[in-house]
Motif scaffolding. Structure first.
Motif, PDB file in Angstrom:
ATOM      1  N   ARG A   1      28.651  39.451  43.598  1.00 25.41           N
ATOM      2  CA  ARG A   1      29.744  38.543  43.240  1.00 25.41           C
ATOM      3  C   ARG A   1      30.846  38.587  44.299  1.00 25.41           C
ATOM      4  O   ARG A   1      31.020  39.596  44.990  1.00 25.41           O
ATOM      5  CB  ARG A   1      30.321  38.915  41.858  1.00 25.41           C
ATOM      6  CG  ARG A   1      29.389  38.489  40.753  1.00 25.41           C
ATOM      7  CD  ARG A   1      29.923  38.799  39.375  1.00 25.41           C
ATOM      8  NE  ARG A   1      28.818  38.704  38.415  1.00 25.41           N
ATOM      9  CZ  ARG A   1      28.826  39.224  37.203  1.00 25.41           C
ATOM     10  NH1 ARG A   1      29.910  39.864  36.757  1.00 25.41           N
ATOM     11  NH2 ARG A   1      27.781  39.084  36.422  1.00 25.41           N
ATOM     12  N   GLY A   2      31.611  37.496  44.373  1.00 24.01           N
ATOM     13  CA  GLY A   2      32.729  37.448  45.316  1.00 24.01           C
ATOM     14  C   GLY A   2      32.313  37.201  46.753  1.00 24.01           C
ATOM     15  O   GLY A   2      33.071  37.434  47.679  1.00 24.01           O
TER      16      GLY A   2
ATOM     17  N   ASN B   1      37.940  33.430  30.801  1.00 25.55           N
ATOM     18  CA  ASN B   1      37.081  33.577  31.982  1.00 25.55           C
ATOM     19  C   ASN B   1      37.709  32.849  33.182  1.00 25.55           C
ATOM     20  O   ASN B   1      37.187  31.851  33.686  1.00 25.55           O
ATOM     21  CB  ASN B   1      35.690  33.030  31.659  1.00 25.55           C
ATOM     22  CG  ASN B   1      34.629  33.531  32.616  1.00 25.55           C
ATOM     23  OD1 ASN B   1      34.941  34.162  33.626  1.00 25.55           O
ATOM     24  ND2 ASN B   1      33.379  33.237  32.304  1.00 25.55           N
TER      25      ASN B   1
ATOM     26  N   GLY C   1      38.097  33.532  36.336  1.00 27.23           N
ATOM     27  CA  GLY C   1      37.364  33.447  37.604  1.00 27.23           C
ATOM     28  C   GLY C   1      36.363  32.306  37.597  1.00 27.23           C
ATOM     29  O   GLY C   1      36.238  31.562  38.583  1.00 27.23           O
TER      30      GLY C   1
ATOM     31  N   ARG D   1      38.178  28.997  37.900  1.00 29.97           N
ATOM     32  CA  ARG D   1      38.587  28.707  39.295  1.00 29.97           C
ATOM     33  C   ARG D   1      37.399  28.188  40.097  1.00 29.97           C
ATOM     34  O   ARG D   1      37.537  27.253  40.898  1.00 29.97           O
ATOM     35  CB  ARG D   1      39.142  29.965  39.965  1.00 29.97           C
ATOM     36  CG  ARG D   1      40.555  30.324  39.560  1.00 29.97           C
ATOM     37  CD  ARG D   1      41.161  31.337  40.523  1.00 29.97           C
ATOM     38  NE  ARG D   1      40.427  32.594  40.580  1.00 29.97           N
ATOM     39  CZ  ARG D   1      40.580  33.613  39.728  1.00 29.97           C
ATOM     40  NH1 ARG D   1      41.475  33.516  38.762  1.00 29.97           N
ATOM     41  NH2 ARG D   1      39.870  34.710  39.865  1.00 29.97           N
TER      42      ARG D   1
END
Ligand SMILES: CC(C)(COP(=O)(O)OP(=O)(O)OC[C@H]1O[C@@H](n2cnc3c(N)ncnc32)[C@H](O)[C@@H]1OP(=O)(O)O)[C@@H](O)C(=O)NCCC(=O)NCCS
Length: 171
Positions: free
Chosen positions: A92-93, A125, A127, A130
């Motif tokens: 992730r990320g 949630n 994230g 976004r």
């Protein structure tokens, strides 16, 4: 960065290993009826029981699975619904979520009849919201008491992306 392929029952243990708690299970799968502890049989059974979902895996350059999602054509045949969006916690990320969703939208809008993509996300949630906003999704409606996570009610937000607002991108 990624390619899409169909989900196979052999993927189930790996996808299940990406969910590490009841809260994560609810946040990811909503009211699908999965129970904790989650297991591969529940996921395979869910996908096998409904012929309509189109379940996809995203794989990296070395073919290692990095993500999972469902893309369904809605009964109107003019919109699709995305769901069960999940990226391996190990990666992730790093842009895999955005690449996977971009690929999913490319697949959906390749059909000229499809005019919009819809999804739902819990308000806690941030994230994920976004991510969807970066792709052009906008909030359309709110269901105030959609689910209870760790004793707190969380609203569910329905977001949509219209074909005219969709910007194809490399994935
Ligand atoms: C939501 C989810 C799919 C996002 O996947 P992801 O691969 O982490 O998504 P991305 O890497 O594209 O974006 C995540 C963040 O990393 C950032 N990022 C992307 N590439 C990056 C890079 N190379 N270097 C640094 N940051 C980067 C993005 O800008 C974004 O930042 P933000 O959180 O501040 O907005 C993932 O967190 C997940 O599986 N969550 C659990 C399940 C879930 O909630 N699913 C959604 C249900 S509606």
């Amino acid at each position: 960065m990624i390619e899409l392929r169909a989900f196979e029952p052999a993927d189930a243990p790996r996808v299940v290993s990406w969910i590490d708690s009841l809260e994560a299970l609810i946040t990811w799968s909503g009211n699908t009826g999965f129970t904790w502890p989650f297991d591969a049989g529940q996921l395979s059974g869910f996908h096998a029981s409904d012929p309509s979902p189109r379940v996809h895996m995203a794989v990296g350059p070395d073919r290692t699975p990095v993500g999972h999602f469902i893309l369904r054509t809605e009964p109107s045949r003019q919109s699709v619904r995305l769901g069960m969006v999940l990226v391996s916690p190990a990666v992730r990320g790093r842009g895999y979520g955005e690449a996977m969703m971009a690929a999913a939208l490319g697949k959906a809008f390749a059909d000229p009849a499809i005019q919009r993509a819809n999804l739902s996300v819990y308000a806690h949630n941030a994230g994920a919201m976004r991510l969807y906003e970066r792709l052009g999704f906008r909030s359309e409606s709110v269901e105030p008491k959609a689910t209870c996570v760790a004793g707190e009610w969380s609203p569910s937000i329905t977001m949509s992306l219209l074909r005219d607002a969709w910007r194809p991108r490399a994935h």
